[in-house]
Scaffold this active site. Structure first.
Site, PDB file in Angstrom:
ATOM      1  N   SER A  19      27.139  26.701  29.833  1.00 61.60           N
ATOM      2  CA  SER A  19      28.564  26.385  30.027  1.00 61.60           C
ATOM      3  C   SER A  19      28.882  26.249  31.506  1.00 61.60           C
ATOM      4  O   SER A  19      29.510  25.276  31.939  1.00 61.60           O
ATOM      5  CB  SER A  19      29.456  27.491  29.458  1.00 61.60           C
ATOM      6  OG  SER A  19      29.411  27.499  28.079  1.00 61.60           O
ATOM      7  N   ARG A  42      35.567  29.916  35.989  1.00 60.93           N
ATOM      8  CA  ARG A  42      35.821  30.837  34.858  1.00 60.93           C
ATOM      9  C   ARG A  42      37.101  30.454  34.111  1.00 60.93           C
ATOM     10  O   ARG A  42      37.180  30.586  32.888  1.00 60.93           O
ATOM     11  CB  ARG A  42      35.887  32.277  35.373  1.00 60.93           C
ATOM     12  CG  ARG A  42      35.309  33.202  34.368  1.00 60.93           C
ATOM     13  CD  ARG A  42      35.021  34.599  34.792  1.00 60.93           C
ATOM     14  NE  ARG A  42      34.686  35.322  33.579  1.00 60.93           N
ATOM     15  CZ  ARG A  42      33.457  35.577  33.171  1.00 60.93           C
ATOM     16  NH1 ARG A  42      32.423  35.199  33.887  1.00 60.93           N
ATOM     17  NH2 ARG A  42      33.244  36.212  32.041  1.00 60.93           N
ATOM     18  N   HIS A  45      36.207  27.607  31.976  1.00 54.65           N
ATOM     19  CA  HIS A  45      35.404  28.142  30.874  1.00 54.65           C
ATOM     20  C   HIS A  45      36.307  28.650  29.745  1.00 54.65           C
ATOM     21  O   HIS A  45      35.987  28.524  28.564  1.00 54.65           O
ATOM     22  CB  HIS A  45      34.541  29.279  31.445  1.00 54.65           C
ATOM     23  CG  HIS A  45      33.562  29.857  30.495  1.00 54.65           C
ATOM     24  ND1 HIS A  45      33.599  31.165  30.105  1.00 54.65           N
ATOM     25  CD2 HIS A  45      32.500  29.309  29.863  1.00 54.65           C
ATOM     26  CE1 HIS A  45      32.606  31.403  29.270  1.00 54.65           C
ATOM     27  NE2 HIS A  45      31.924  30.297  29.104  1.00 54.65           N
TER      28      HIS A  45
END
Ligand SMILES: C/C1=C2N=C(/C=C3N=C(/C(C)=C4\N[C@@](C)([C@@H]5N=C1[C@](C)(CCC(=O)O)[C@H]5CC(=O)O)[C@@](C)(CC(=O)O)[C@@H]4CCC(=O)O)[C@@](C)(CC(=O)O)[C@@H]\3CCC(=O)O)C(C)(C)[C@@H]/2CCC(=O)O
Length: 210
Positions: A19, A42, A45
């Site tokens: 990812s 993040r 994500h």
């Protein structure tokens, strides 16, 4: 369907590795300082939108300010339980307190008194904890507006504000107001935001572990 024919990645660490590699390949992180880029990765994500960087804005040094506050033991003050729930406690460097006052029984009467939402009223219970805290607002635009009002009224300023409320009414405006303030901030301009993205930003700031 033959269950043996269902193929997917089952290793959590491998899923994370792939990812983050995909995000770094697809997102344009070049204009961001390294610490903000880590936070952006993040956040992306958490929401799957690699174009998020386009709307990301930050005050210089905000990640460092938030990280230093956490190292000093500052609390993390959240507008919604969903934000608080998303913060990974083991990443926190000083076993920091994660606070959401939304369910305090005094909140409905404060909301009536100030003529505002419960999300906004809940901030009136943060009190002195605001001083040097890390504020994480991921849901309610009125909470972000209320934070700015409280600081303008003389409340002690937080060390950093992750201001990422989502929605159509007041979300973009509250984040513009934060970006125009003197508070160290990280925002996602426009309608996009949310609790998951906000918790992900705090998690990235809290620990350098991927
Ligand atoms: C207007 C509100 C909006 N809520 C949005 C999106 C989501 N909210 C969820 C949930 C479960 C909660 N939202 C409240 C914060 C509730 N939402 C509002 C308010 C009416 C006003 C906030 C504001 O405009 O600033 C607010 C109630 C209040 O009086 O403050 C929540 C407290 C309601 C409740 O359950 O009592 C609750 C938060 C609970 C918690 O985590 O502590 C959603 C999951 C929606 C759903 O239930 O279907 C979702 C989550 C989004 C996220 O990622 O956090 C909007 C879109 C932000 C919207 C405000 C903007 C808009 O409508 O344009």
């Amino acid at each position: 369907m033959d269950p043996a024919a269902i193929e997917y990645v089952r290793d959590g660490a491998e899923i994370y590795r792939r990812s983050f590699a995909t995000i770094r390949a697809e997102a344009d992180l070049a204009g961001l300082p390294a610490d903000v880029a880590r936070v952006a990765v993040r956040m992306i994500h958490a929401c799957g939108m690699t174009d998020l960087v386009r709307d990301l804005d930050h005050a210089p040094g905000v990640v460092e300010a938030a990280r230093e506050a956490l190292l000093r033991g500052a609390p993390i003050l959240c507008d919604a339980k969903m934000v608080a729930a998303g913060i990974t406690r083991r990443r926190l460097p000083a076993d920091n307190e994660v606070v959401c006052t939304l369910d305090d029984p005094r909140v409905p009467s404060i909301a009536d008194l100030i003529g505002n939402t419960r999300s906004a009223a809940a901030l009136d219970l943060w009190g002195d904890r605001l001083d040097g805290a890390v504020v994480a607002i991921g849901n309610a635009p009125t909470a972000l507006f209320r934070l700015l009002e409280l600081v303008a009224l003389g409340a002690p300023p937080p060390a950093a504000v992750i201001g990422v409320p989502v929605g159509f009414i007041g979300a973009a405006e509250s984040k513009e107001a934060l970006a125009a303030s003197d508070l160290p901030h990280l925002v996602v301009r426009g309608r996009r935001g949310g609790s998951a993205m906000t918790a992900a930003a705090v998690n990235a700031i809290a620990s350098e572990e991927e």
